[in-house]
Scaffold this active site. Structure first.
Site, PDB file in Angstrom:
ATOM      1  CB  SER A 176      -0.967  -0.002   1.188  1.00 53.15           C
ATOM      2  OG  SER A 176      -0.272  -0.211   2.390  1.00 53.15           O
ATOM      3  CG  HIS A 204      -3.813  -0.719  -2.235  1.00 49.13           C
ATOM      4  ND1 HIS A 204      -4.241   0.588  -2.142  1.00 49.13           N
ATOM      5  CD2 HIS A 204      -3.576  -1.133  -0.961  1.00 49.13           C
ATOM      6  CE1 HIS A 204      -4.250   0.958  -0.867  1.00 49.13           C
ATOM      7  NE2 HIS A 204      -3.851  -0.073  -0.124  1.00 49.13           N
ATOM      8  CE  LYS A 236      -7.332   0.261   0.663  1.00 47.54           C
ATOM      9  NZ  LYS A 236      -7.690   1.325   1.567  1.00 47.54           N
TER      10      LYS A 236
HETATM   11  C1  LIG Z   1      -3.590  -3.363   2.212  1.00 43.54           C
HETATM   12  C2  LIG Z   1      -4.722  -2.818   3.020  1.00 43.54           C
HETATM   13  N1  LIG Z   1      -5.503  -3.666   3.703  1.00 43.54           N
HETATM   14  C3  LIG Z   1      -6.519  -3.231   4.464  1.00 43.54           C
HETATM   15  C4  LIG Z   1      -6.815  -1.887   4.560  1.00 43.54           C
HETATM   16  C5  LIG Z   1      -7.936  -1.471   5.433  1.00 43.54           C
HETATM   17  O1  LIG Z   1      -9.105  -1.404   4.691  1.00 43.54           O
HETATM   18  P1  LIG Z   1     -10.314  -0.507   5.192  1.00 43.54           P
HETATM   19  O2  LIG Z   1      -9.974   0.906   4.846  1.00 43.54           O
HETATM   20  O3  LIG Z   1     -11.507  -1.008   4.450  1.00 43.54           O
HETATM   21  O4  LIG Z   1     -10.416  -0.698   6.674  1.00 43.54           O
HETATM   22  C6  LIG Z   1      -6.032  -0.960   3.853  1.00 43.54           C
HETATM   23  C7  LIG Z   1      -6.270   0.489   3.884  1.00 43.54           C
HETATM   24  O5  LIG Z   1      -7.217   1.074   4.249  1.00 43.54           O
HETATM   25  C8  LIG Z   1      -4.964  -1.437   3.061  1.00 43.54           C
HETATM   26  O6  LIG Z   1      -4.189  -0.593   2.393  1.00 43.54           O
END
Ligand SMILES: Cc1ncc(COP(=O)(O)O)c(C=O)c1O
Length: 390
Positions: A176, A204, A236
């Protein structure tokens, strides 16, 4: 005795690590209003430009008229409604897995999945640059927790040798904060050789990657045996909110039984699931969004390299510019801001010490002209930042 919060906050400021929330006063998109200032933004995760799409909004509104606004209860009580169920079926088909399970967000999906699958006496092995939610999940699980070197299948193999109990290997699909891809074929080979399960969080990758937006697994052509646990988020590229985990019948039934962040929370509003069903349809069918995004990524990388900026090994919409020092990263971000551009500086502890960066993200909603504006501003600001860089 009392908590000395002011000293902690002062130290955070002194280290250039103090975080503030910019106030967004417009819908998400390339052109936004933040803290009263109109800005051209390159920092959201709305990679396909669906967060403010008229058809998605319409689906949400129609969903609210039909199903009301609240989930009303947890899934296991009486909060699991038809739109949730239809979305799960559509996500299962999209990922080519027997089933999918909808979570309220990605953080909870990761906490719930890892803690449901491993516990005391087991092992969880994670890439050291995994998203915080995956690392937190590993620690919370009570399993033996170990981090392997970033994207290094040999480092993973060494740790697999010492693993005990059920072993879960966990990785981001697209990292990320770096934008690079996990070397999934190599990681999957190592995991399978040792009878471990591979879990991929492709938050992503779904949307931008793969011919049909099926993410990293589609990109590499991997099977459900290679990646038994496949997760994604909906906040996203899908442009809405929530998350899912896809896999076998047994996996999903186990999560329904044992994933506490799934069980002990109210279901997301059903109308949100209606909106996501529409965005899933657009994500799969409107290939021009992926094509346009690819062109913008090439344009940005070419231009940034000409300026002499240090890019990372990424062909995804996440295109960080490595700076190093947190203070300099903030200064560059502020200089861009005075020119009407918003690019966030990402600092420790989100990234390792000494690796502060500007996290540029591109979206299919951007135009080539907007990317050129960013490049022009970067060229100008970088020249002015250069002296204390040399
Ligand atoms: C790789 C990754 N997993 C999980 C999340 C968390 O997801 P959420 O925003 O739906 O809580 C994020 C960022 O928000 C992320 O970049």
């Amino acid at each position: 005795m009392s908590f000395d919060l002011s000293a902690r906050l002062a130290a955070r400021r002194a280290d250039h690590l103090y975080r503030q929330r910019p106030l967004l006063e417009s819908p998400q998109g390339p052109q936004v209003v933040v803290d009263g200032q109109p800005l051209l933004a390159f920092c959201n995760n709305d990679y396909l430009g669906l967060a403010n799409h008229p058809q998605v909004i319409e689906a949400w509104q129609a969903g609210a008229s039909r199903w009301g606004v609240g989930g009303g209860a947890s899934h296991l009580v009486i909060g699991h409604s038809t739109p949730h169920h239809e979305l799960e079926e559509a996500l299962a088909e999209f990922t080519g897995r027997p089933r999918a399970l909808l979570f309220s967000n990605g953080y909870m999906a990761n906490l719930g999945t890892v803690t449901a699958l491993v516990g005391q006496g087991d092992t969880v092995l994670e890439d050291r640059l995994n998203h915080a939610s995956l690392l937190d999940a590993g620690l919370l699980s009570g399993a033996r927790f170990n981090r392997y070197l970033h994207n290094d299948a040999l480092s993973l193999a060494a740790r697999l040798e010492k693993a005990c109990g059920n072993t879960l290997v966990v990785t981001d699909g697209v990292f990320s904060m770096d934008g690079d891809l996990a070397d999934l074929p190599a990681l999957a080979r190592q995991a399978r050789a040792k009878g471990a399960w591979l879990m991929v969080d492709d938050a992503h990758g779904f949307g931008p990657l793969g011919a049909n937006g099926g993410g990293i697994v589609e990109h590499f052509g991997l099977s459900a045996d290679d990646v038994p646990v496949l997760g994604g988020t909906l906040g996203k590229a899908f442009g809405t909110s929530g998350a899912f985990v896809a896999g076998s019948e047994e996996l999903i039934e186990s999560l329904i039984q044992f994933a506490r962040p799934y069980i002990y929370t109210t279901s997301q509003p059903p109308a949100l699931a209606c909106a996501t069903l529409k965005s899933l349809e657009l994500l799969c069918t409107e290939h021009w969004r992926r094509e346009h995004l690819k062109q913008l990524i090439s344009q940005f990388r070419r231009g940034a390299e000409q300026i002499g900026l240090q890019l990372m090994d990424s062909f995804t919409p996440i295109q960080p510019i490595m700076i190093g020092d947190s203070g300099r990263a903030i200064r560059l971000s502020q200089m861009l801001r005075t020119r009407g551009l918003m690019v966030t500086a990402i600092r420790p502890p989100t990234v390792p010490a000494g690796s502060a960066r500007l996290r540029v993200t591109l979206s299919a909603a951007h135009t080539e002209a907007q990317v050129q504006l960013l490049l022009n501003a970067l060229a100008d600001c970088w020249r002015k930042l250069e002296p204390d860089h040399a």
